[in-house]
Design a protein around this motif. Structure first.
Motif: not given
Length: 447
Positions: A223-230, A395-401
């Motif tokens: 969810s967090l990665i998809m939101l950041s990809l928006c 930790m990995l999911c925090l990179i993109v946002p």
């Protein structure tokens, strides 16, 4: 009144008495038109809308100014014998089959169910044809039915319109591929780190955690990665405009396609956030959690009968902050999802819609990212966190946002924001190329 009277006496013909033909005829009658059906068997064609007439194909075609072909394609052969009766008529058949007719392709995205239940208000339909007068006549009729008409050009676009009803979520394909890919990657990644690692290194069988605990880690990560990809493509587009110094050049195809599917990515992110919230609510009622809490209480009572259980004030602040940010993030998630609906977004002005989707969107990303950082808390510094030398999933999911937020902060700097605003208002940075004839001074010849 004059326009209505003229409309009332206009006769429209429908070839075909099936579900689509009957539903379309009913809507045309309700809109004030006279409807005539053309059928191969006029006396045994089944029940028709009240007020409509039924005739043979030739008689119905002669009495009408506009003809709708509502029969299956394999039954189009009868039109070849009716070419003289179809001249100067508007119909839905290909021009090669009936030479001399004003052919308009359209309305094929409507269903009999939508026509029958009146679900046509604001629905978009496509028209194409070589005759401007014929398209105008069909457009006026479609507007009277409450439809929104979009002209797709000449009749050469008919094949494209034929494929519209057969498409299956074309805008969702790329977001779904990204969501499925991220879900599969993090599921197997966490399966190795949590379940397989515990079995190999410690001999513990915790495979029961796959159903809830493991899934509840995958959902918020995706969810967090998809939101950041928006919001990442918007940031990239801003830097592209700054580099080019103009807004009048097209973005690369991959960036353009990415920006067109941001809405779908955001809705998928909202779906994963909902799953995360539901899974979190059921965690306290799980057998493994209740067993762990009861065992901990019993052990504390046995070992520390006279010593009270230590209360960590810092941990309490971190836990409460973690849950509060999660609740606020979900609330803003839902707000963004509601404003993306056409019925809600259409009622907002452009400034209101931009404020919610941009300002509140980045606020949502900031809150959810902080929610992830608080979840990690001091675990980032513990060596036991890195099982088999691999970082945890959160930790990995925090990179993109984090990258998106840092780039957004750079764009908000006054010097950068001022230049970007000028570019988006139409200003262009003109790059002068040296011209040898103009740059070199003229030298006078000495006498």
């Amino acid at each position: 009144a004059h326009i209505y009277a003229k409309l009332h006496f206009q006769v429209l013909c429908i070839f075909g008495t099936g579900d689509l033909g009957r539903s379309l005829g009913q809507r045309l009658l309700q809109s004030g038109y006279r409807v005539v059906y053309g059928s191969r068997r006029p006396h045994s064609c089944g029940p028709l809308p009240q007020g409509a007439q039924v005739m043979s194909h030739a008689a119905a075609a002669q009495s009408a100014s506009m003809i709708f072909i509502c029969v299956h394609r394999e039954h189009y052969n009868f039109l070849e014998t009716m070419a003289p009766n179809l001249e100067a008529k508007v119909n839905q058949k290909l021009n090669l089959l009936v030479p001399g007719a004003d052919v308009v392709k359209g309305l094929n995205t409507l269903s009999a169910w939508a026509l029958q239940n009146g679900l046509l208000s604001g629905k978009q339909v496509y028209l194409c044809g070589n005759s401007a007068e014929a398209k105008q006549a069909v457009a006026e009729m479609a507007t009277k039915l409450g439809l929104t008409v979009l002209d797709r050009g000449s009749l050469s676009a008919a094949s494209e319109l034929e494929d519209f009803p057969l498409r299956l979520f074309p805008e969702w394909r790329l977001p779904l591929k990204v969501a499925v890919g991220l879900t599969a990657f993090f599921f197997f990644y966490l399966l190795i780190r949590d379940v397989i690692y515990a079995y190999v290194e410690k001999g513990n069988d915790i495979s029961y955690r796959i159903m809830v605990s493991l899934a509840n880690k995958v959902f918020p990560i995706v969810s967090l990665i998809m939101l950041s990809l928006c919001y990442l493509p918007g940031v990239i587009a801003a830097f592209v405009q700054l580099y080019r110094g103009t807004k009048y050049r097209r973005f690369p195809d991959w960036l353009d396609r990415w920006m067109l599917c941001r809405k779908q990515m955001g809705l998928l992110a909202l779906g994963f956030a909902f799953l995360h919230a539901i899974y979190t609510f059921i965690i306290p009622i799980r057998y493994s959690v209740r067993h762990k809490l009861i065992s901990r209480v019993v052990n504390e009572m046995k070992d520390n009968e006279t010593t009270p259980f230590y209360f960590d004030n810092t941990e309490a602040w971190a836990t409460d902050s973690f849950y509060v940010l999660g609740i606020l993030g979900l609330f803003l998630y839902v707000l963004l999802g509601l404003t993306s609906l056409p019925s809600v977004g259409g009622s907002l002005s452009w400034r209101e819609f931009s404020f919610i989707q941009s300002k509140l969107g980045h606020l949502t990303l900031t809150i959810c990212t902080t929610h992830g950082y608080i979840y990690g808390w001091k675990k980032f510094l513990l060596p036991s966190t890195y099982k088999w030398y691999t970082p945890p999933g959160y930790m990995l999911c925090l990179i993109v946002p984090s990258v998106v937020l840092v780039l957004k902060v750079l764009l908000l700097l006054p010097c950068v924001d001022r230049t970007l605003t000028r570019i988006r208002q139409g200003w262009e940075r003109i790059l002068f190329t040296p011209n040898c004839a103009m740059d070199k001074p003229n030298k006078k010849k000495r006498s």
